[in-house]
Design a protein around this motif. Structure first.
Motif, PDB file in Angstrom:
ATOM      1  N   ARG A  47      34.560  19.670  83.874  1.00 46.47           N
ATOM      2  CA  ARG A  47      34.123  20.961  84.520  1.00 46.47           C
ATOM      3  C   ARG A  47      32.745  21.402  84.231  1.00 46.47           C
ATOM      4  N   ARG A  51      29.630  21.730  86.614  1.00 41.43           N
ATOM      5  CA  ARG A  51      28.751  22.872  86.821  1.00 41.43           C
ATOM      6  C   ARG A  51      27.411  22.692  86.768  1.00 41.43           C
ATOM      7  N   VAL A 315      31.440  28.567  89.830  1.00 40.43           N
ATOM      8  CA  VAL A 315      30.123  27.687  90.169  1.00 40.43           C
ATOM      9  C   VAL A 315      28.951  28.004  90.960  1.00 40.43           C
ATOM     10  N   ASP A 318      27.049  31.211  89.911  1.00 43.41           N
ATOM     11  CA  ASP A 318      26.343  30.606  88.743  1.00 43.41           C
ATOM     12  C   ASP A 318      25.049  30.125  89.281  1.00 43.41           C
TER      13      ASP A 318
END
Length: 379
Positions: A47, A51, A315, A318
């Protein structure tokens, strides 16, 4: 460790002659050379890699947009190459030293660059790049292949210091034809320098296809210098992580340099001043679009039950925040007056600088007269 030595024929099919751990559909497969290097990689690590790649692509998208809007002079897109950059950079130790080319946005991101670090250099601002020693990464090199010699020099210094750091040189398939890269490999091999060469084979050196650079896989050149090599799927972030761990271990143990050829594709133009539609076939581009590195890892995570709406949303949030910070850094940059480019050239006053300052000042005054509707003419 070289996987193939067959001629590079069809650009759309030579991706099959590589080591990989994830198929283009995201299926996890075994590879005897790579598996042991990623035994510790769990869903959390995957993950994190996902990301990273999404954030890098968002930085890249923002960079292109800012250039099109006149905020940057140029931008070198890395769309499609995120797995190569993120996978190899995540294998590095904090004290290893990376020497990237101008396109390694993902490497610089992983090493800890701040939002302004991605854009201010492309605006030509003063002190526009990061402090290399803050993130153990040299400024991105625009002279093709020059960083390979810098990286070998650093590695030889590390060797003499008696530490176990490793230096890494990133360059493209076009740079593999440069004398600097080949000279760097001679020195690295002769002195068993602790360095990893990462050749990003994105199939195009501006408008020249890789078949002009090499009729055989580029990884096959390294053994001729006495350097072991591996050819991996550059759109497979897990394979890139594994290959880099192998290469770093080889160099860190005092066994000398290692070489990785990551086979990927430059989905966008060489830079924003380039028009790839003039020399690339759209069917070729679409073939590679179906091998997207981010979609590939997403498919694996979904199959493992490790990708859901909450993760996707976090994600995306972000990425939005990072893109906003990158844009604000560019839009809010304070550009110094042009004449200040001549400040601090010499420690003491110098008549030649005075003459250049006078000439440059007159040149700039010509622009001011024209903008004011006067008779002045820029020369």
């Amino acid at each position: 460790m070289t996987h193939t030595l067959t001629p590079t024929a069809d650009l759309a099919t030579d991706i099959e002659d590589v080591a990989r751990l994830l198929t283009p559909d995201g299926e996890r497969i075994a590879d005897p050379d790579l598996d042991r290097w990623v035994e510790d990689v769990d869903a959390s690590v995957l993950r994190g890699l996902y990301r990273d790649m999404v954030l890098v692509r968002r930085i890249d998208t923002e960079g292109v947009a800012l250039q099109r809007q006149g905020q940057l002079a140029l931008w070198p897109p890395c769309h499609g190459q995120e797995a190569t950059q993120v996978g190899t950079a995540r294998a590095l130790r904090a004290d290893d030293f990376a020497f990237p080319s101008y396109r390694e946005t993902g490497v610089v991101h992983v090493r800890g660059a701040q939002p302004a670090d991605f854009v201010l250099a492309w605006r030509g601002e003063e002190h526009s790049t990061y402090n290399p020693y803050d993130i153990n990464t040299a400024p991105q090199q625009i002279i093709i292949g020059a960083q390979s010699l810098h990286a070998v020099g650093y590695a030889m210094g590390v060797q003499r210091d008696g530490t176990d750091q490793v230096s890494v040189a990133y360059f493209g398939d076009g740079a593999s034809s440069q004398g600097d890269v080949n000279e760097a490999m001679v020195f690295a091999s002769s002195y068993r320098a602790p360095i990893v060469f990462v050749c990003t084979n994105n199939h195009w050196a501006i408008s020249e296809p890789v078949t002009v650079q090499a009729k055989y896989p580029i990884a096959g050149r390294a053994p001729g210098f006495g350097i072991p090599s591996m050819r991996v799927d550059g759109n497979d972030v897990l394979a890139c992580l594994a290959a880099m761990r192998w290469a770093l271990d080889h160099a860190r143990r005092g066994n000398g340099p290692a070489f990785i050829e990551a086979v990927t594709y430059r989905m966008g133009p060489h830079t924003t001043s380039d028009d790839p539609t003039r020399y690339r076939d759209k069917d070729e581009v679409e073939t590679w679009r179906r091998r997207d590195p981010i979609a590939r890892l997403e498919a694996l995570l979904r199959a493992q039950g490790e990708f859901d709406d909450d993760f996707a949303a976090s994600v995306e949030a972000d990425a939005d925040a990072l893109a906003r910070a990158v844009r604000e850094a560019a839009m809010n940059a304070t550009t110094r007056e042009p004449l200040t480019v001549l400040d601090h050239v010499y420690a003491e006053p110098h008549s030649a600088i005075d003459e250049q300052r006078a000439w440059f000042g007159a040149y700039l005054d010509g622009f001011a007269s024209t903008e004011a509707g006067g008779e002045g003419e820029a020369r």
